[in-house]
Design a protein around this motif. Sequence first.
Motif, PDB file in Angstrom:
ATOM      1  N   MET A 109     -56.714 -43.583  40.597  1.00  0.00           N
ATOM      2  CA  MET A 109     -57.292 -41.964  40.469  1.00  0.00           C
ATOM      3  C   MET A 109     -58.660 -42.244  40.374  1.00  0.00           C
ATOM      4  SD  MET A 109     -54.729 -41.214  37.552  1.00  0.00           S
ATOM      5  CE  MET A 109     -55.395 -39.606  36.860  1.00  0.00           C
ATOM      6  N   LEU A 110     -59.382 -43.348  40.865  1.00  0.00           N
ATOM      7  CA  LEU A 110     -60.961 -43.586  40.535  1.00  0.00           C
ATOM      8  C   LEU A 110     -61.299 -44.619  41.424  1.00  0.00           C
ATOM      9  CD1 LEU A 110     -63.034 -43.488  37.563  1.00  0.00           C
ATOM     10  CD2 LEU A 110     -63.061 -45.556  38.794  1.00  0.00           C
ATOM     11  N   ASP A 111     -62.546 -44.474  41.984  1.00  0.00           N
ATOM     12  CA  ASP A 111     -62.968 -45.730  42.873  1.00  0.00           C
ATOM     13  C   ASP A 111     -64.461 -45.869  42.545  1.00  0.00           C
ATOM     14  OD1 ASP A 111     -64.443 -47.047  44.812  1.00  0.00           O
ATOM     15  OD2 ASP A 111     -63.078 -46.520  46.689  1.00  0.00           O
ATOM     16  N   VAL A 112     -64.989 -47.094  42.149  1.00  0.00           N
ATOM     17  CA  VAL A 112     -66.131 -47.213  41.554  1.00  0.00           C
ATOM     18  C   VAL A 112     -67.518 -46.943  42.272  1.00  0.00           C
ATOM     19  CG1 VAL A 112     -65.261 -48.785  39.795  1.00  0.00           C
ATOM     20  CG2 VAL A 112     -66.072 -49.879  41.846  1.00  0.00           C
ATOM     21  N   ASP A 113     -67.082 -46.704  43.695  1.00  0.00           N
ATOM     22  CA  ASP A 113     -68.182 -46.723  44.533  1.00  0.00           C
ATOM     23  C   ASP A 113     -68.245 -45.131  45.059  1.00  0.00           C
ATOM     24  OD1 ASP A 113     -68.746 -49.478  44.904  1.00  0.00           O
ATOM     25  OD2 ASP A 113     -67.170 -49.694  46.073  1.00  0.00           O
ATOM     26  N   GLU A 114     -67.645 -44.364  44.541  1.00  0.00           N
ATOM     27  CA  GLU A 114     -67.364 -42.992  44.506  1.00  0.00           C
ATOM     28  C   GLU A 114     -68.651 -42.205  43.692  1.00  0.00           C
ATOM     29  OE1 GLU A 114     -64.220 -40.391  43.741  1.00  0.00           O
ATOM     30  OE2 GLU A 114     -63.318 -42.213  42.663  1.00  0.00           O
ATOM     31  N   ALA A 115     -69.125 -41.106  44.051  1.00  0.00           N
ATOM     32  CA  ALA A 115     -69.850 -40.298  43.073  1.00  0.00           C
ATOM     33  C   ALA A 115     -69.100 -39.762  42.077  1.00  0.00           C
ATOM     34  CB  ALA A 115     -70.940 -39.430  43.916  1.00  0.00           C
ATOM     35  N   PRO A 116     -69.700 -39.439  40.877  1.00  0.00           N
ATOM     36  CA  PRO A 116     -69.279 -38.605  39.804  1.00  0.00           C
ATOM     37  C   PRO A 116     -69.087 -37.185  40.384  1.00  0.00           C
ATOM     38  CG  PRO A 116     -70.692 -40.023  38.715  1.00  0.00           C
ATOM     39  CD  PRO A 116     -70.862 -40.049  40.188  1.00  0.00           C
TER      40      PRO A 116
END
Length: 447
Positions: free
Chosen positions: A205-212
């Motif tokens: 549900m989340l990727d650390v390399d994406e933007a909020p």
Amino acid sequence: MKKIIFTAIIVFGLGFAFASGITPTYVYNAPGVATGIGAKLLCSSRYVSGLSPEQSFDDLVQYSSILQYLDVDYDPSARTVTTSLFGLSSTTASHYPGLGCYTDYDGFEARANADLQPMPVFTSRWPHGTRVETINNDMQRQLDAMVSGDNGNGLNTRALLVVKNGDIVAESYAQGAGPETPLLGWSMAKSLMSVMLGNLAYRGMLDVDEAPDFDSWTQDERADIRIRDLLTMTDGLDFSEQYNPGDDATAMLFTEPSASGYAIGRPALHEPGTQFNYSSGTANILSRIYFNRTGGTLADSLADYRQHIAGPVSFQHAVFEPDARGVFVGSSYFYASARDWARLGQMMLQGGVLNGERIVSADWVTQSTRPNNSGNQKAYGYQWWLNSGNARPRWPDLPADAYAAQGNRQQSITVIPSENLVIVRLGWTSGSYPINDRIAEIVEALR
């Protein structure tokens, strides 16, 4: 009499204050911050931790001498605390069972509408339940002596707990605390928030390399910020962690209905990824990401937290307080017993697994405890303080692989993988605490 004293302070002190660098902004904001911190901390201390009003007030006034002039009104039936300061400001904080306390704001009803059942308490062996049968008598005597010595020197240690090879081998309590007492961890909540983001990543549900996903950030340089930058506090946002009236941290925590909303509104100052800036605002932005990704309501995020974090980790006596907006205050307001805090450290020590359930991936633990790439403070991972990464170790007498959650008043969960060791210290120390010496002494004794 209090008004006379306060008037004297104002009349005779402002000239000196301004000469000393205390600004009109400081003076203007002081009453609101004073009543805000007073109502919030007194409410939680009394109704979450169960400490006496006298001890709660003694703890509070350590932050500032002006707080001794607060008028405090407890309403036990409504479970509220109202503080006022010479008629200049008044603030009420309310307690909600299972949700803790937060300041009341008109028009914000998220907490009042939440339906919360208590988490179950198990009688199985720790870390799943409350039963502890692994106390080492020699270590217990040493811990008792440490706590007694601390408090004889005014350090206010309330819990000290040692987990070796997965077992609680000693735990000592003082000053009204016990094995079931939820105690404020302050910024140790940041490390828990990292784990909650790690759980989202583990579930896809989340990727650390994406933007909020904040619309207000898409139109300026904040569009370049990635979740990884937030986790390592290298986001570059202009946020002041000073705790003076009028500074960002005090405004966010004690005068705003939405802590994350305040932080999201801060402008960019540095290029993301280049400068470390310790920021409670950043931790609350991570809280908003968790809130958004788990449904966008308090009910949704609370259910997700209970199902995927509190339940599997088996928190027994813990409360994660949301703000008036309904978002967890991930910078500061997780109250938990020493045994619950130790569960968090043990889960990290075991590579993301506890009680037979995986909470975060092993890679998340590795990334969380790896130095960041900033140019000024590398010994900080994903909301965890590291012993290595800078030119000198943070704790010179501890193994290089040690890392810790840390909070105001010298709260700490120290994890030492090479020793298979987790140590929790909770208390209310207004100055420094010899954490390096204490833990080194425990390590040596266990060897």
